[in-house]
Write an enzyme that holds these catalytic residues in place. Structure first.
Site, mmCIF file in Angstrom:
data_model
loop_
_atom_site.group_PDB
_atom_site.id
_atom_site.type_symbol
_atom_site.label_atom_id
_atom_site.label_comp_id
_atom_site.label_asym_id
_atom_site.label_seq_id
_atom_site.Cartn_x
_atom_site.Cartn_y
_atom_site.Cartn_z
ATOM 1 N N HIS A 426 -26.877 -22.188 -156.269
ATOM 2 C CA HIS A 426 -27.264 -22.353 -157.662
ATOM 3 C C HIS A 426 -28.573 -21.630 -158.005
ATOM 4 O O HIS A 426 -28.953 -21.547 -159.172
ATOM 5 C CB HIS A 426 -27.399 -23.847 -157.986
ATOM 6 C CG HIS A 426 -27.043 -24.186 -159.398
ATOM 7 N ND1 HIS A 426 -26.711 -23.242 -160.339
ATOM 8 C CD2 HIS A 426 -26.961 -25.383 -160.050
ATOM 9 C CE1 HIS A 426 -26.443 -23.815 -161.500
ATOM 10 N NE2 HIS A 426 -26.597 -25.122 -161.345
ATOM 11 N N ASP A 430 -25.168 -18.973 -161.621
ATOM 12 C CA ASP A 430 -25.151 -20.011 -162.644
ATOM 13 C C ASP A 430 -23.803 -20.713 -162.668
ATOM 14 O O ASP A 430 -22.774 -20.145 -162.271
ATOM 15 C CB ASP A 430 -25.444 -19.406 -164.017
ATOM 16 C CG ASP A 430 -26.850 -18.844 -164.106
ATOM 17 O OD1 ASP A 430 -27.729 -19.350 -163.376
ATOM 18 O OD2 ASP A 430 -27.068 -17.902 -164.891
#
Length: 455
Positions: A426, A430
């Site tokens: 992450h 995204d």
């Protein structure tokens, strides 16, 4: 008696040291020629070390998990005969392992070392003639039956489990070797010697009673605790998982996919399979779908050097296939999946899977992936949370295919459904990009004809 010294052999390919991952013997054990002594692991393979002689193990030179240099002594074996040609190797093995002290081992005791009590020697050890010793140096006579010497041990020990749970049976290495070769669990043999020591006569009596002598003792508590040292491949896996989970903030995205049409196509292609084509599983279809989806989301086919703060985005799609082997989890790599068709992908997966299973995969075949697929096959569960193969940024997890009722707008119909459980780094991927990537794979797998379209 003379001693034969066994050193860690040169395992080739420039390897200078190896990790000791398993002992098959201990001090006091009797071994035969070609019996396995130990197993060592390098970065490339696990190597088993056999015994070139028969005799008694008198010394072992390393603990499990230690690193041993090539050419270092690892085992000493007592062999019969003072003029034995192996005796000259003892001078080369006077080096002591770091932090260890060699202890002499006169006659094997019930615990594998130390001198035996005189009474036990008189009552349980056989008196063999010179001819018998010459026939089988270092071992009992090949004839296991009959009375051995002038012992006074009872020939009919009591039936049933002869000792409390967890108590170690006492026996000489020769008795243990004979029991092992005969498939006898010494915990079920009553010993007639001092402190319950098991003799050859006790084995004879146990064999004469037959298998009915061992009966279930009913439900009993088990308070045993087994200590398992993390070594070899398991330690490498643990280090890799710790690194991945400590450095990468995972985001996992789960999506269900209707693979009814894909399974029908796969069945037809396998039914018409030519001799030079491998059988297709769902993996080659997924690999080709991933290649197409990566063209639109290249950021997931990357390695993240988090120390330098640099993302290495790759044009080549090197897909790691997480595979379970008897030794543990490995990840062989299908290189340049973007340049392989469906059947070429399937053939390469089969080849790498066999190499991983047999332990013959090379370092190059087990490294260099840019994105990974993980699958538990028929045990794939409903959903999983795959751990990213550091320093990659994405992993696609395959769950099992199940027949489920699906609403088509007017009724429920049976469809073959499968979940993809995929994780992403992450920090650099995204959630939106992760979802777009998986949705593209979903479209391709649900409309499999699109997988074959170029461009």
């Amino acid at each position: 008696m003379a001693e034969h010294v066994i050193k860690l052999p040169d395992v080739g390919e420039g390897v200078a040291e190896a990790e000791l991952v398993e002992w098959h013997v201990k001090v006091g054990d009797l071994v035969r020629e070609d019996s396995l002594l130990a197993a060592v692991m390098t970065d490339k393979a696990t190597v088993e070390i056999p015994s070139p002689v028969e005799g008694e193990v008198s010394w072992v030179g390393a603990e499990i998990g230690e690193t041993v240099a090539v050419g270092s002594p690892i085992v000493r074996i007592k062999v019969a005969g003072e003029d034995n040609v192996m005796a000259g190797t003892v001078a080369e093995a006077k080096l002591e392992p770091t932090g260890k002290k060699e202890t002499p081992t006169p006659n094997p005791s019930p615990q594998g070392g130390g001198a035996q009590p005189a009474a036990a020697t008189k009552t349980t050890e056989p008196q063999r003639s010179p001819d018998t010793k010459a026939t089988q140096p270092g071992f009992p006579s090949p004839s296991w039956g009959g009375v051995r010497g002038g012992g006074t041990a009872s020939a009919t020990p009591p039936a049933g489990a002869p000792r409390p749970a967890g108590e170690k049976p006492l026996a000489s290495p020769a008795v243990r070797l004979r029991a092992k070769e005969a498939g006898i669990d010494l915990r079920q043999v009553a010993g007639s010697g001092p402190a319950g020591r098991i003799s050859h006569e006790d084995l004879d009596a146990f064999l004469s009673r037959g298998p009915q002598a061992t009966r279930p003792a009913g439900l009993t508590p088990d308070d045993t605790v087994e200590e398992i040292k993390i070594v070899g491949l398991r330690r490498k896996i643990a280090e890799k998982m710790r690194l991945s989970k400590s450095r990468i903030p995972h985001i996992t995205y789960v999506e269900e996919i209707d693979v009814t049409g894909l399974e029908e196509l796969r069945a037809k292609l396998n039914a018409e399979k030519k001799a030079d084509r491998p059988k297709l599983t769902i993996l080659p279809f997924l690999m080709r779908a991933m290649v197409k989806a990566i063209k639109e989301q290249p950021g997931v086919n990357a390695l993240f050097d988090d120390e330098a703060g640099v993302i290495h985005r790759h044009g080549a799609v090197h897909i790691g296939i997480a595979a379970q082997t008897p030794a543990g989890l490995v990840v062989p790599v299908v290189r340049h999946a973007e340049a392989r068709d469906l059947f070429d992908c399937a053939a390469e997966v089969n080849r790498l899977a066999e190499a991983a299973k047999t332990g013959t995969a090379t370092r190059e075949e087990l490294s260099g992936s840019t994105i990974t697929i993980t699958s538990l096959g028929a045990m794939g569960g409903v959903a999983t949370t795959p751990v990213i193969n550091h320093p990659e940024v994405a992993i696609v997890g395959v769950n099992k295919i199940m027949m489920r009722p699906v609403w088509d707008g007017s009724q429920f119909i049976p469809r073959k459904m499968m979940n993809l459980s995929s994780s992403f780094d992450h920090r650099v991927v995204d959630g939106w990009d992760a979802a777009v990537f998986i949705q593209r794979i979903k479209t391709l797998l649900e409309t499999p004809a699109m997988i074959f379209l170029e461009g």
